[in-house]
Design an enzyme around this catalytic site. Structure first.
Site, PDB file in Angstrom:
ATOM      1  N   LYS A 108     -71.164-109.300 -20.788  1.00 48.43           N
ATOM      2  CA  LYS A 108     -70.782-107.916 -20.451  1.00 48.43           C
ATOM      3  C   LYS A 108     -69.258-107.772 -20.404  1.00 48.43           C
ATOM      4  O   LYS A 108     -68.537-108.780 -20.326  1.00 48.43           O
ATOM      5  CB  LYS A 108     -71.404-107.529 -19.111  1.00 48.43           C
ATOM      6  CG  LYS A 108     -70.949-108.378 -17.941  1.00 48.43           C
ATOM      7  CD  LYS A 108     -71.857-108.205 -16.733  1.00 48.43           C
ATOM      8  CE  LYS A 108     -71.399-109.069 -15.581  1.00 48.43           C
ATOM      9  NZ  LYS A 108     -72.398-109.120 -14.493  1.00 48.43           N
ATOM     10  N   TYR A 136     -38.036-101.761  -9.764  1.00 46.15           N
ATOM     11  CA  TYR A 136     -38.252-100.412  -9.219  1.00 46.15           C
ATOM     12  C   TYR A 136     -38.195-100.423  -7.698  1.00 46.15           C
ATOM     13  O   TYR A 136     -38.781-101.282  -7.040  1.00 46.15           O
ATOM     14  CB  TYR A 136     -39.628 -99.887  -9.627  1.00 46.15           C
ATOM     15  CG  TYR A 136     -39.674 -99.265 -11.013  1.00 46.15           C
ATOM     16  CD1 TYR A 136     -38.923 -98.132 -11.307  1.00 46.15           C
ATOM     17  CD2 TYR A 136     -40.474 -99.809 -12.012  1.00 46.15           C
ATOM     18  CE1 TYR A 136     -38.964 -97.552 -12.577  1.00 46.15           C
ATOM     19  CE2 TYR A 136     -40.539 -99.238 -13.273  1.00 46.15           C
ATOM     20  CZ  TYR A 136     -39.778 -98.109 -13.557  1.00 46.15           C
ATOM     21  OH  TYR A 136     -39.829 -97.545 -14.798  1.00 46.15           O
TER      22      TYR A 136
HETATM   23  C1  LIG Z   1     -72.600-110.426 -14.076  1.00 51.75           C
HETATM   24  C2  LIG Z   1     -73.941-110.953 -13.756  1.00 51.75           C
HETATM   25  C3  LIG Z   1     -74.229-112.313 -13.911  1.00 51.75           C
HETATM   26  C4  LIG Z   1     -73.161-113.342 -14.219  1.00 51.75           C
HETATM   27  O1  LIG Z   1     -72.507-113.645 -13.012  1.00 51.75           O
HETATM   28  P1  LIG Z   1     -71.286-114.711 -12.944  1.00 51.75           P
HETATM   29  O2  LIG Z   1     -70.952-114.777 -11.508  1.00 51.75           O
HETATM   30  O3  LIG Z   1     -70.200-114.129 -13.778  1.00 51.75           O
HETATM   31  O4  LIG Z   1     -71.806-115.977 -13.492  1.00 51.75           O
HETATM   32  C5  LIG Z   1     -75.532-112.733 -13.732  1.00 51.75           C
HETATM   33  N1  LIG Z   1     -76.501-111.857 -13.375  1.00 51.75           N
HETATM   34  C6  LIG Z   1     -76.250-110.541 -13.182  1.00 51.75           C
HETATM   35  C7  LIG Z   1     -77.353-109.637 -12.745  1.00 51.75           C
HETATM   36  C8  LIG Z   1     -74.964-110.049 -13.349  1.00 51.75           C
HETATM   37  O5  LIG Z   1     -74.706-108.757 -13.142  1.00 51.75           O
END
Ligand SMILES: *Cc1c(COP(=O)(O)O)cnc(C)c1O
Length: 381
Positions: A40, A259
């Protein structure tokens, strides 16, 4: 390691060989469970398509993304992979799933009803995952709803291809919520014999109290994040973020920098101005101010010739100032490393008051992205 023309303003180098090695480490650690990959948010910022191709070549067969649009991108490069959409079924989107050959993760009665009705309409028992909420209160059926669903005619309308839950605090191995979630999920799993089960994210794979079940879902650790904060990181770093020094200058004691003049030189200092700023995802919260220093705040550092140099003053949109007094040989056009080497994403996150996940997924799009191919590593094995 990086092959970088000297005059690029900034460059992100992504080591696909390290990504693949990390997947293999997680796969071995997951033992009898299949090891999926969570891609993702553009594969946590490193680039969905190159990550997918490298993992596919290494043997990864199951993928998770958050959005249907991400699933469409992934399907365009991986024709046979199993692809799940974590954020579930938005109203009216059901036909898109069989069109793309991807699976929704159903997490509410409304989603189940809509998917069931769509399956009846098309005359097919289409696959979907069932998400059970064991403590997050975010997505998923309650444990009771999931147990009741087993004897509901609705369940016969589609193919339950996976039953899953998500851990609230797997990186905090002593948090008692882990054991509670494991117990609740075990009850659900028993109620769905023959349906593959999945509970572990990256940290869950390393948690002794979390069963691996049938499928592991790592994201962060694939990209080099530490799944066991506080212990040595078993993962290889995947990305290196570098920026060029545009100018060097000397300042005297008491001069203010950046800044709003929020950092004051405590003595004569040599400063380097880097061609990278918060527009590139290098968070402004990593700025060093006099006030932050008084409060003992750990703030940004970059490596110049391998030595840590503090960020000074406020990080601006396109520029960041470093104190390079301790690196006398530094010259205009040299590179500083903002992520990479001794500076892993967890450390960079801590120094910006956040987590490495946010650093990765916030990486900018302006700089050159270079991919070091996974293949030489794969052949060497
Ligand atoms: C993002 C996600 C993962 C992966 O989690 P990590 O901590 O990045 O390994 C796994 N399961 C779900 C439901 C997620 O949303």
């Amino acid at each position: 390691m990086t092959i970088t023309p000297a005059h690029d303003a900034a460059a992100l180098t992504i080591d696909l060989g390290a990504l693949v090695d990390n997947w293999r480490t997680l796969r071995d650690r997951a033992a009898t469970a299949e090891c999926a990959a969570v891609l993702k948010a553009d594969a946590y910022g490193i680039g969905l398509e190159p990550a997918a191709r490298a993992l596919d070549a290494a043997g990864c067969r199951t993928y998770f993304v958050a959005h249907l649009s991400e699933a469409a991108r992934l399907r365009a490069v991986l024709l046979d992979a199993v692809i799940y959409v974590l954020n579930g079924l938005l109203p009216g989107t059901a036909p898109r799933f069989p069109d793309l050959g991807v699976r929704p993760i159903l997490g509410s009665r409304a989603e189940l009803d809509e998917w069931g009705a769509f399956c009846v309409l098309t005359g097919q028992r289409l696959p979907a995952a069932i998400h059970v909420d064991t403590g997050m209160n975010r997505l998923g059926l309650s444990v009771e709803e999931a147990l009741a669903l087993v004897s509901d005619p609705l369940l016969a309308r589609f193919e339950p291809a996976l039953v899953m839950s998500h851990l609230v605090a797997a990186e905090e191995s002593n948090d008692p919520v882990n054991a509670r979630q494991a117990v609740d999920f075990a009850r659900v799993r028993e109620a769905y014999p023959g349906v593959p089960a999945s509970l572990a994210n990256s940290s869950g794979i390393f948690h002794p109290g979390i069963p691996g079940y049938d499928l592991a879902r790592p994201g962060y650790a694939l990209y080099g994040g530490n799944p066991r904060p506080g212990s040595a990181n078993p993962m290889r770093p995947v990305l290196t973020l570098e920026a060029s020094i545009v100018q060097l200058r000397e300042v005297g004691a008491g001069e203010r920098v950046g800044y709003n003049g929020r950092w004051t030189a405590p003595g004569p200092r040599r400063l380097a101005t880097l061609s990278l700023g918060y527009a590139d995802g290098y968070l402004r919260s990593a700025s060093t101010t006099d006030e932050g220093l008084e409060n003992g705040l750990k703030t940004g550092v970059a490596l110049v010739a391998g030595r840590p140099c503090p960020v000074v003053g406020r990080i601006s949109m396109d520029l960041t100032i470093l104190d390079v007094t301790d690196v006398p040989e530094v010259a205009r056009g040299d590179r500083a490393t903002l992520i990479g080497g001794a500076l892993d994403v967890d450390e960079v996150g801590r120094r910006a008051g956040t987590i490495g996940y946010e650093i990765l997924t916030g990486l900018g799009s302006r700089y050159e992205r270079r991919y070091l191919d996974a293949r030489p590593t794969a052949l060497a094995r």
